[in-house]
Scaffold this motif. Structure first.
Motif, PDB file in Angstrom:
ATOM      1  N   GLY A 287       0.915  -1.145  -0.088  1.00  0.00           N
ATOM      2  CA  GLY A 287       0.055  -0.013   0.176  1.00  0.00           C
ATOM      3  C   GLY A 287       0.691   1.220   0.080  1.00  0.00           C
ATOM      4  N   LEU A 288       1.769   1.341   0.846  1.00  0.00           N
ATOM      5  CA  LEU A 288       2.963   2.282   0.636  1.00  0.00           C
ATOM      6  C   LEU A 288       3.308   2.434  -0.579  1.00  0.00           C
ATOM      7  CD1 LEU A 288       4.415   1.931   4.249  1.00  0.00           C
ATOM      8  CD2 LEU A 288       2.540   3.760   3.709  1.00  0.00           C
ATOM      9  N   ASP A 289       3.689   1.543  -1.251  1.00  0.00           N
ATOM     10  CA  ASP A 289       4.356   1.505  -2.557  1.00  0.00           C
ATOM     11  C   ASP A 289       3.472   2.342  -3.536  1.00  0.00           C
ATOM     12  OD1 ASP A 289       6.781   0.721  -1.707  1.00  0.00           O
ATOM     13  OD2 ASP A 289       6.295  -1.415  -2.284  1.00  0.00           O
ATOM     14  N   ASN A 297       9.729   7.516   5.114  1.00  0.00           N
ATOM     15  CA  ASN A 297       8.724   7.650   5.613  1.00  0.00           C
ATOM     16  C   ASN A 297       8.138   6.293   5.643  1.00  0.00           C
ATOM     17  OD1 ASN A 297       8.540  10.551   6.042  1.00  0.00           O
ATOM     18  ND2 ASN A 297       7.460  10.740   4.092  1.00  0.00           N
ATOM     19  N   LYS A 298       8.430   5.493   4.720  1.00  0.00           N
ATOM     20  CA  LYS A 298       7.951   4.122   4.827  1.00  0.00           C
ATOM     21  C   LYS A 298       8.730   3.381   6.003  1.00  0.00           C
ATOM     22  CE  LYS A 298       7.939  -0.106   1.974  1.00  0.00           C
ATOM     23  NZ  LYS A 298       8.335  -0.528   0.612  1.00  0.00           N
ATOM     24  N   GLN A 299       9.965   3.523   6.197  1.00  0.00           N
ATOM     25  CA  GLN A 299      10.490   2.948   7.515  1.00  0.00           C
ATOM     26  C   GLN A 299      10.108   3.516   8.579  1.00  0.00           C
ATOM     27  OE1 GLN A 299      12.759   0.471   6.896  1.00  0.00           O
ATOM     28  NE2 GLN A 299      12.255   0.371   4.981  1.00  0.00           N
ATOM     29  N   ILE A 300       9.653   4.843   8.741  1.00  0.00           N
ATOM     30  CA  ILE A 300       9.320   5.342   9.963  1.00  0.00           C
ATOM     31  C   ILE A 300       8.003   4.763  10.353  1.00  0.00           C
ATOM     32  CG2 ILE A 300       8.249   7.462  10.926  1.00  0.00           C
ATOM     33  CD1 ILE A 300      10.323   8.906   9.293  1.00  0.00           C
ATOM     34  N   ILE A 301       6.989   4.579   9.140  1.00  0.00           N
ATOM     35  CA  ILE A 301       5.752   3.909   9.553  1.00  0.00           C
ATOM     36  C   ILE A 301       5.651   2.420  10.015  1.00  0.00           C
ATOM     37  CG2 ILE A 301       3.476   3.212   8.164  1.00  0.00           C
ATOM     38  CD1 ILE A 301       3.829   5.497   6.588  1.00  0.00           C
ATOM     39  N   LYS A 302       6.709   1.658   9.270  1.00  0.00           N
ATOM     40  CA  LYS A 302       6.738   0.459   9.680  1.00  0.00           C
ATOM     41  C   LYS A 302       7.545   0.215  11.151  1.00  0.00           C
ATOM     42  CE  LYS A 302       8.788  -2.458   6.872  1.00  0.00           C
ATOM     43  NZ  LYS A 302       9.443  -2.942   5.684  1.00  0.00           N
ATOM     44  N   GLY A 303       8.349   0.961  11.469  1.00  0.00           N
ATOM     45  CA  GLY A 303       8.937   0.965  12.828  1.00  0.00           C
ATOM     46  C   GLY A 303       7.889   1.358  13.720  1.00  0.00           C
ATOM     47  N   ALA A 304       6.824   2.384  13.558  1.00  0.00           N
ATOM     48  CA  ALA A 304       5.844   2.731  14.462  1.00  0.00           C
ATOM     49  C   ALA A 304       4.676   1.477  14.436  1.00  0.00           C
ATOM     50  CB  ALA A 304       4.916   4.004  13.821  1.00  0.00           C
ATOM     51  N   VAL A 305       4.693   0.857  13.680  1.00  0.00           N
ATOM     52  CA  VAL A 305       3.935  -0.408  13.443  1.00  0.00           C
ATOM     53  C   VAL A 305       4.548  -1.556  14.503  1.00  0.00           C
ATOM     54  CG1 VAL A 305       2.870  -2.335  12.447  1.00  0.00           C
ATOM     55  CG2 VAL A 305       2.775  -0.228  11.269  1.00  0.00           C
TER      56      VAL A 305
END
Length: 320
Positions: A287-289, A297-305
């Motif tokens: 979805g992010l792609d 930002n993709k890495q930040i979102i995954k880290g938050a998850v």
């Protein structure tokens, strides 16, 4: 009474929250991108999930036994480049089966090394042992084949990661088979019960006569085999053995296990939750792609998850 209701709510959220979140995310992405719900994209998601999912299933055994394995991404790369070298070696003519088995043997060897050290020494945390293997396996990958990637893989080998059966990637069937076997082992065998026992209460399991060392050795062996199988599929799908393969993959695999409800403290969880967790991670990545989110930002979102998943695990543990 309110404490009991609170605990009951947390238990329900841990059981059904991941499934509800997954469905809600799929619905949102279906509206946000016209490409998300296409069969080609769904097939791509499943193919990507199969690689992370197989690793995550192997990690489920380790985490259920109150361990951790940070080396799976590096083992993926090492097994992939070894299997690629076998299938492309001129004069050997060993074929695809031998290449796959040798690649898996590499994973078994690294997993056995992790397990033997952890089982033999109670003073060295699994975190440190597998962190060392992460570095060692990555170093061996860089040294192997004189530091060069391997391409020109045979067509038969590339079928593993790119071939289809009835419109579905073969790697998805492999993931389904590994998941089914793992589910049956954990649910219906004495070994599976012992894995839960060691993770839930190691001292009690030892008092009951469980061979703690054997269980710990075995779960890391399983994790290494699964990581290697993922490496073979990854290499086949990429059509070359890259030196950078699997970087950061251990984070996605651990996230899938924890998001799926398996406790980092051990003793609770299972394969079904891990499958849902892997699917959720795969949908988030896809979805992010599709929404053109940049890599940072993709890495930040995954880290938050991942942090949120660990937070939920802590809340579940306290509620119990």
């Amino acid at each position: 009474m309110s404490k009991i209701n609170h605990a009951h709510f947390i238990d329900l959220a841990s059981r059904f929250g991941i499934a509800a979140g997954f469905i809600a995310l799929c619905i949102f992405l279906s509206f946000a991108s016209p490409y998300f719900a296409s069969w080609d994209n769904i097939g791509n998601i499943l193919a990507q999930v199969s690689i992370n999912g197989i690793m995550a299933v192997g990690l489920t055994f380790v985490i259920l036994a109150a361990g951790i394995d940070l080396s799976v991404g590096s083992v993926l790369a090492l097994a992939g480049i070894v299997s690629a070298s076998v299938v492309t070696a001129s004069g050997l003519n060993l074929g695809v089966t031998a290449a796959v088995l040798i690649g898996i043997a590499v994973g078994a060897a690294t997993g056995a090394a992790n397990g033997a050290i952890i089982a033999a020494s109670r003073s060295i945390p699994p975190f440190i042992v597998t962190l060392g293997m992460l570095s060692a396996a990555r170093g061996l990958t860089q040294i192997y084949n004189h530091g060069s990637q391997i391409s020109d893989l045979t067509d038969d080998f590339m079928i593993i990661g790119n071939g289809q059966l009835w419109g579905i990637q073969i790697s998805v069937y492999i993931f389904a088979l590994v998941s089914a076997l793992s589910f049956l082992v954990l649910k219906y065998t004495r070994f599976g019960r012992y894995v839960y026992a060691v993770g839930g209460n190691e001292r009690g399991a030892r008092t009951a006569g469980v061979n703690i060392g054997f269980i710990k050795f075995s779960v890391y062996l399983i994790s290494g085999v699964c990581a290697a199988l993922s490496g073979v599929i990854f290499t086949s799908r990429a059509t070359s053995a890259s030196l950078q393969a699997g970087l950061g993959y251990e984070l996605d695999a651990i996230a899938a296990v924890v998001i799926g409800g398996t406790s980092l403290a051990g003793g609770r969880g299972g394969v079904v939750g891990t499958i849902l967790g892997a699917l959720l991670i795969g949908v988030i990545n896809n979805g992010l792609d599709l929404l053109s989110v940049d890599s940072g930002n993709k890495q930040i979102i995954k880290g938050a998850v991942i942090v949120f998943a660990v937070f939920l695990d802590t809340v579940r543990a306290r509620a119990r």
